[in-house]
Design an enzyme around this catalytic site. Structure first.
Site, PDB file in Angstrom:
ATOM      1  N   ASP A 227       0.841  -0.991  -0.547  1.00  0.00           N
ATOM      2  CA  ASP A 227       0.253  -0.144  -0.103  1.00  0.00           C
ATOM      3  C   ASP A 227       1.296   1.619   0.406  1.00  0.00           C
ATOM      4  OD1 ASP A 227       1.439   0.017   2.537  1.00  0.00           O
ATOM      5  OD2 ASP A 227      -1.066  -0.412   3.737  1.00  0.00           O
TER       6      ASP A 227
ATOM      7  N   HIS B 135      28.120   8.746   4.019  1.00  0.00           N
ATOM      8  CA  HIS B 135      30.296   8.667   3.785  1.00  0.00           C
ATOM      9  C   HIS B 135      30.013   7.506   2.879  1.00  0.00           C
ATOM     10  CE1 HIS B 135      33.362   7.499   6.377  1.00  0.00           C
ATOM     11  NE2 HIS B 135      33.575   6.554   5.525  1.00  0.00           N
ATOM     12  N   GLU B 136      28.950   6.554   2.831  1.00  0.00           N
ATOM     13  CA  GLU B 136      29.631   5.386   2.022  1.00  0.00           C
ATOM     14  C   GLU B 136      29.390   5.880   0.412  1.00  0.00           C
ATOM     15  OE1 GLU B 136      31.112   3.143   3.202  1.00  0.00           O
ATOM     16  OE2 GLU B 136      30.020   3.528   5.534  1.00  0.00           O
TER      17      GLU B 136
ATOM     18  N   HIS C 250      32.135   7.597  -1.126  1.00  0.00           N
ATOM     19  CA  HIS C 250      33.347   6.955  -1.297  1.00  0.00           C
ATOM     20  C   HIS C 250      33.330   6.104  -2.466  1.00  0.00           C
ATOM     21  CE1 HIS C 250      35.273   5.661   2.405  1.00  0.00           C
ATOM     22  NE2 HIS C 250      34.524   5.566   3.081  1.00  0.00           N
TER      23      HIS C 250
ATOM     24  N   GLU D 249      38.713   8.442   3.818  1.00  0.00           N
ATOM     25  CA  GLU D 249      37.602   8.345   4.721  1.00  0.00           C
ATOM     26  C   GLU D 249      37.320   9.221   5.024  1.00  0.00           C
ATOM     27  OE1 GLU D 249      36.176   6.539   6.828  1.00  0.00           O
ATOM     28  OE2 GLU D 249      36.426   4.723   4.637  1.00  0.00           O
TER      29      GLU D 249
ATOM     30  N   TYR E  37      25.594   5.142  16.749  1.00  0.00           N
ATOM     31  CA  TYR E  37      27.022   4.940  17.734  1.00  0.00           C
ATOM     32  C   TYR E  37      25.721   4.339  18.825  1.00  0.00           C
ATOM     33  CZ  TYR E  37      30.875   4.574  19.620  1.00  0.00           C
ATOM     34  OH  TYR E  37      32.481   3.806  20.029  1.00  0.00           O
ATOM     35  N   THR E  38      26.874   3.122  19.912  1.00  0.00           N
ATOM     36  CA  THR E  38      26.169   2.795  20.564  1.00  0.00           C
ATOM     37  C   THR E  38      25.240   3.110  21.325  1.00  0.00           C
ATOM     38  OG1 THR E  38      27.260   4.774  21.355  1.00  0.00           O
ATOM     39  CG2 THR E  38      28.127   2.570  21.866  1.00  0.00           C
TER      40      THR E  38
ATOM     41  N   ASP F  52      43.528  -1.281  10.023  1.00  0.00           N
ATOM     42  CA  ASP F  52      43.143  -0.705   8.976  1.00  0.00           C
ATOM     43  C   ASP F  52      43.723  -0.039   7.853  1.00  0.00           C
ATOM     44  OD1 ASP F  52      40.155   0.848   8.910  1.00  0.00           O
ATOM     45  OD2 ASP F  52      41.043   2.441  10.077  1.00  0.00           O
TER      46      ASP F  52
ATOM     47  N   HIS G 208      41.147   5.328   9.010  1.00  0.00           N
ATOM     48  CA  HIS G 208      39.802   5.557   9.848  1.00  0.00           C
ATOM     49  C   HIS G 208      40.473   6.541  11.468  1.00  0.00           C
ATOM     50  CE1 HIS G 208      37.676   2.071   7.940  1.00  0.00           C
ATOM     51  NE2 HIS G 208      36.355   2.903   8.110  1.00  0.00           N
TER      52      HIS G 208
HETATM   53  S1  TI1 Z   1      33.421   2.637   4.173  1.00  0.00           S
HETATM   54  C1  TI1 Z   1      33.303   1.912   5.357  1.00  0.00           C
HETATM   55  C2  TI1 Z   1      34.717   0.085   5.311  1.00  0.00           C
HETATM   56  C3  TI1 Z   1      34.405  -0.779   6.061  1.00  0.00           C
HETATM   57  C4  TI1 Z   1      35.258  -1.908   5.239  1.00  0.00           C
HETATM   58  C5  TI1 Z   1      34.096  -3.040   6.812  1.00  0.00           C
HETATM   59  C6  TI1 Z   1      33.983  -3.310   5.251  1.00  0.00           C
HETATM   60  C7  TI1 Z   1      32.543   2.444   6.337  1.00  0.00           C
HETATM   61  O1  TI1 Z   1      34.083   3.387   6.807  1.00  0.00           O
HETATM   62  N1  TI1 Z   1      32.426   2.527   7.581  1.00  0.00           N
HETATM   63  C8  TI1 Z   1      31.762   3.486   8.214  1.00  0.00           C
HETATM   64  C9  TI1 Z   1      30.691   3.358   8.890  1.00  0.00           C
HETATM   65  C10 TI1 Z   1      30.014   4.930   9.228  1.00  0.00           C
HETATM   66  C11 TI1 Z   1      30.241   4.922   9.146  1.00  0.00           C
HETATM   67  C12 TI1 Z   1      30.005   3.909  11.163  1.00  0.00           C
HETATM   68  C13 TI1 Z   1      29.678   6.499   9.610  1.00  0.00           C
HETATM   69  C14 TI1 Z   1      29.641   5.177  11.332  1.00  0.00           C
HETATM   70  C15 TI1 Z   1      29.300   6.433  11.177  1.00  0.00           C
HETATM   71  C16 TI1 Z   1      32.825   3.189   9.476  1.00  0.00           C
HETATM   72  O2  TI1 Z   1      32.990   4.604  10.187  1.00  0.00           O
HETATM   73  N2  TI1 Z   1      33.283   2.294   9.681  1.00  0.00           N
HETATM   74  C17 TI1 Z   1      34.095   1.773  10.848  1.00  0.00           C
HETATM   75  C18 TI1 Z   1      33.186   1.245  11.888  1.00  0.00           C
HETATM   76  C19 TI1 Z   1      35.196   1.138  10.834  1.00  0.00           C
HETATM   77  O3  TI1 Z   1      34.924   0.622   9.389  1.00  0.00           O
HETATM   78  O4  TI1 Z   1      35.815   1.157  11.664  1.00  0.00           O
HETATM   79 ZN    ZN Z   2      34.552   4.608   4.820  1.00  0.00          ZN
END
Ligand code: TI1
Ligand code: ZN
Length: 805
Positions: free
Chosen positions: A314, A396-397, A400, A420, A448-449, A490, A495
């Site tokens: 719907d 964020h994604e 990329h 990043e 987050y959390t 990493d 990151h």
């Molecule tokens: S692009 C991706 C890389 C992850 C690799 C694992 C396959 C990434 O950077 N993810 C973000 C997601 C995110 C973004 C979470 C903003 C919260 C806020 C990221 O920062 N991932 C963290 C948890 C990490 O991979 O360290």
């Molecule tokens: Zn990322």
């Protein structure tokens, strides 16, 4: 039927004998391209002259033949049109025993051209999509034949089911639905609009030849009952149904209403109730924004991608299980719009690539990513993360993807950290664009959390809070020395070290002051996020390269800022200065202060490196302070510009009074009144390390020289120091020099040793009778000093040391 002109008929007959071109059964010739020369030959024979010949090489059938094809044609006469086409049967591979044409439409335009549109039929049944147009000019010359002819059909055309049965099948497939033909008002409107008393929305099944699944390329043509079913209400659309007239099977269906876009509403995780574009399908809606080409899928907690396109009956997406998809789809629209509206960028590849998102990836998956082709979001484990579909994560994604198609920053080391950071930067920009009321500089605060309020995964405004550095090589910096990138580190802290650019971007936008980890103080006036996003986007898309590091990120940002915000009257723009300052604030580069064309001002220098010269740009106006000079640069006294101007009118005003060297000074202010010739110059302050060479005067004569006087300042790294001038006593005085490092010399090139002392002893030669030393000389000290005269002269050796009282 066989009314070929004599010549052509003979030719075709010839071919029948020789090469059977007239037969469609030429499998060996149907290899790509092989038939084309023959078809071209046929066109050359069929028409007077061909100027342009375009052919579908997969089907060996032309789609446009243009030239002076024939003269004295009358396209208003359908039988003549059919005749023309039959004459060109070898060109289009028309089988004159089965293929024919129905007149569809004739129009005459302002240029006097006539356009006859005909429908292809096979054994009298219309072929779906089979349509040609013949064009003649005002002088009745046939100019062009174009369109699609479907050659080589071979099927039985007797229907085994009735049109009525087929209609029932279609209605069954669509049920429940609001039929438009049952609405008398709609019926009336249609008759009125079409000015046709017989017009109706009532579906009329027609026998046609149509390809299965609408796949013209594959070309599995079937005899079908084709009908249009007009639906109002929730399923609003004109549904085209194709029911196999032999088997009753639905072989194709789609909604042909020009705008089958629908607006769905849904309950999201993080944005309350939102609306977004969906697509109307038979039986409901799918998460497909046709206009922007955005599709949202679910992996159903598995890991195969893209998973299943989300659907809803719907268009009210209110199930709990749909929340993440609602967030992701809504966010994808926002992100897509952000790039389109703000940067005129059409999707991540700038050519409208489909934006696919998959939610519910894996089980308790605490991450989100771009896999090179699509966005993927985990649900989180409920502790570290809740569903990772918040707007900044989506942004964020997506960033990329943009980076992949632009700078291509390699995902490791410094370039990876920049990659990043750009994702965080644009994720945040999207957040400010889409949800300004709740936007902030925290990254991932919504997911987050979930059990802890107010925290975030990263903090652009204070990277240290998230364990990231705010200074290049500062606290939390992930050392690149000897680092071999791997997933477990990493990729050398991508990151982690992203914090540096995150913070620089924050400072550019919002401003801020403080002292960084390497002792550089900064005070930046922010230039606003709409300005900085343009600079960052330009840096990313125009200047950065795959291997860029932080130093090159700085120059990329500066170049972008200079392009977008050029000098005004020869002066650095505020945007440019803030960009440079932000990088200095995070420990990258030296302070660039506006350029030139000032009328008055003061220079500020900081962030010095231990090099001999320090290049900077003179500031425009305002109070510029030379500050935070590292200890080893105690003073400097030369400032010049590359135009060669001496800048003699520049005045040095060391803090703490002139002219003493400023030991450990933190501020030195230079004021100046530049002249026109100072414009467009680079100003260089040559920083000198100062060595104080003291004369420790042990003369036994009363003299005018007292101990401890600064004899000479040796600057920078080396210099020649000579002992102070000797006090004249008489011609037979002698001198003795000793340096604090033990070297005996009256003059020497010194190494950079601070406060080196030169002891110069002046002795009178007591053997002299003409002691003209100035009184009082009752404190004479006589040392035993070796004295070797040059060769050829008798040796004179003082042999006693005495003191006369
Ligand atoms: S692009 C991706 C890389 C992850 C690799 C694992 C396959 C990434 O950077 N993810 C973000 C997601 C995110 C973004 C979470 C903003 C919260 C806020 C990221 O920062 N991932 C963290 C948890 C990490 O991979 O360290
Ligand atoms: Zn990322």
């Amino acid at each position: 039927m066989k009314s070929y002109s004599l010549g052509k008929g003979i030719l075709c007959l010839l071919f029948l004998v020789v090469g059977s071109l007239c037969s469609p059964n030429t499998a060996f010739l149907q290899q790509k391209g092989e038939m084309i020369p023959r078809i071209k030959d046929a066109a050359a024979r069929a028409f007077l002259s061909v100027e342009r010949f375009e052919i579908d090489e997969n089907k060996n059938v032309p789609y446009s033949v243009r030239g002076r094809l024939a003269v004295d044609v009358n396209l208003s006469d359908v039988s003549e049109v059919r005749q023309i086409l039959k004459k060109s049967s070898a060109v289009f591979r028309i089988d004159t025993t089965t293929d024919d044409f129905l007149q569809k439409q004739i129009t005459r335009d302002d240029l006097g051209m006539t356009h006859a549109r005909v429908q292809q039929t096979y054994k009298g049944i219309p072929v779906y999509g089979g349509e040609l147009i013949l064009h003649s000019d005002a002088a009745n010359t046939l100019k062009e034949i174009n369109g699609k002819f479907v050659p080589g059909l071979n099927l039985d055309v007797s229907a085994w089911i009735s049109g009525e049965q087929a209609l029932q099948t279609a209605l069954q497939d669509l049920r429940p639905a609001t039929y438009r033909w049952l609405n008398s008002e709609q019926e009336r409107v249609l008759k009125e609009v079409l000015n046709d008393e017989n017009a109706t929305w009532l579906p009329k099944p027609l026998l046609m030849i149509a390809p299965r699944n609408g796949d013209f390329e594959k070309g599995e043509y079937r005899l079908v009952w084709k009908m249009t079913i007009a639906i109002d209400g929730e399923k609003l659309g004109n549904y085209e149904y194709f029911i196999d007239a032999k088997t009753g099977e639905v072989i194709n269906k789609f909604n042909s209403m020009p705008n089958d876009d629908a607006i769905g509403t849904g309950t999201s995780n993080y944005n309350g109730t939102v609306s977004f574009h969906t697509n109307t399908i038979v039986g409901g809606y799918e998460m497909y924004n046709i206009l922007r080409n955005i599709k949202t899928y679910t992996a159903n907690n598995g890991t195969s991608l893209p998973g299943t396109l989300l659907t809803d009956s719907d268009n009210t997406w209110d199930a709990t299980a749909q929340r993440s998809a609602v967030d992701a789809h809504w966010a994808a629209e926002a992100v897509r719009d952000f790039y389109l509206v703000v940067f005129n960028r059409n999707s991540f590849d700038n050519t409208g690539a489909q934006v696919r998102s998959t939610v519910h990836y894996g089980s308790n998956y605490n991450n989100a990513f771009w896999n090179g082709a699509q966005l993927v979001f985990g649900d989180g484990d409920g502790v570290t993360f809740s569903s990772l579909t918040s707007i900044d994560v989506c942004g964020h994604e997506f960033a990329h993807a943009v980076t992949q198609y632009t700078a291509g920053l390699i995902y490791q080391g410094e370039s990876g950290a920049l990659n990043e950071a750009f994702s965080d930067v644009f994720g945040t920009n999207v957040e400010f664009y889409a949800t300004p009321a709740k936007a902030n500089w925290l990254i991932g605060e919504e997911c987050y959390t979930p059990g802890t309020g107010g925290d975030a995964l990263r903090y652009m405004n204070n990277p240290n809070l998230g364990g990231q550095p705010d200074t290049y090589d500062g606290t939390h910096w992930f050392s690149q020395t000897g680092c071999v990138p791997s997933q477990s580190n990493d990729y050398c802290g991508v990151h982690t070290n992203s914090g540096v650019l995150n913070y620089a971007y924050y400072l550019m936008s919002q401003g801020g002051s403080g002292t960084n980890d390497i002792g550089t103080s900064f005070n930046i006036t922010g230039i606003g996020i709409t300005t900085t996003r343009s600079i960052a986007y330009r840096a990313l898309t125009v200047y950065l390269t795959s291997g860029s590091n932080y130093a090159s990120a700085r120059t990329a940002f500066l170049s972008a800022a200079a392009d977008l915000y050029p000098d005004v009257s020869g002066q650095r723009s505020q945007e440019y200065v803030a960009t440079g300052d932000a990088f200095v604030a995070v420990g990258i580069g030296v302070k660039l202060i506006a350029k030139n064309n000032f009328t008055s001002g003061t220079i500020k220098i900081n962030g010095l490196s231990a090099s001999s010269g320090y290049v900077f740009f003179a500031a425009v106006g305002g109070s510029q302070t030379l500050e935070a000079i590292p200890q080893q640069f105690q003073t400097y006294d030369r400032v010049w510009n590359t135009s060669g101007n001496g800048l003699s009118n520049w005045q040095k005003q060391p803090q703490g009074g002139q002219p003493a060297p400023i030991q450990g000074a933190t501020n030195v202010i230079y004021t100046f009144n530049p002249v026109l010739g100072d414009n467009n110059a680079t100003y260089i302050a040559d920083l000198k390390k100062r060595y104080n060479v003291y004369r420790n005067d042990l003369t036994d004569f009363d003299g005018t020289v007292s101990a401890g006087i600064v004899a000479q300042i040796v600057e920078l790294n080396s210099g020649v120091v000579s002992a102070p001038a000797q006090q004249t006593i008489n011609s037979r005085d002698y001198r003795f020099y000793q340096w604090s490092d033990g070297v005996l010399a009256s003059s020497r090139t010194v190494a950079p040793i601070d406060n080196m002392t030169l002891t110069a002893q002046y002795k009178a030669h007591l053997a002299s009778s003409s002691s003209a030393a100035t009184a009082p000389n009752n404190q004479r000290e006589v040392s035993q000093v070796g004295w070797l005269l040059s060769s050829g002269l008798p040796e004179r050796r003082p042999h006693m040391v005495c003191k006369i009282h």
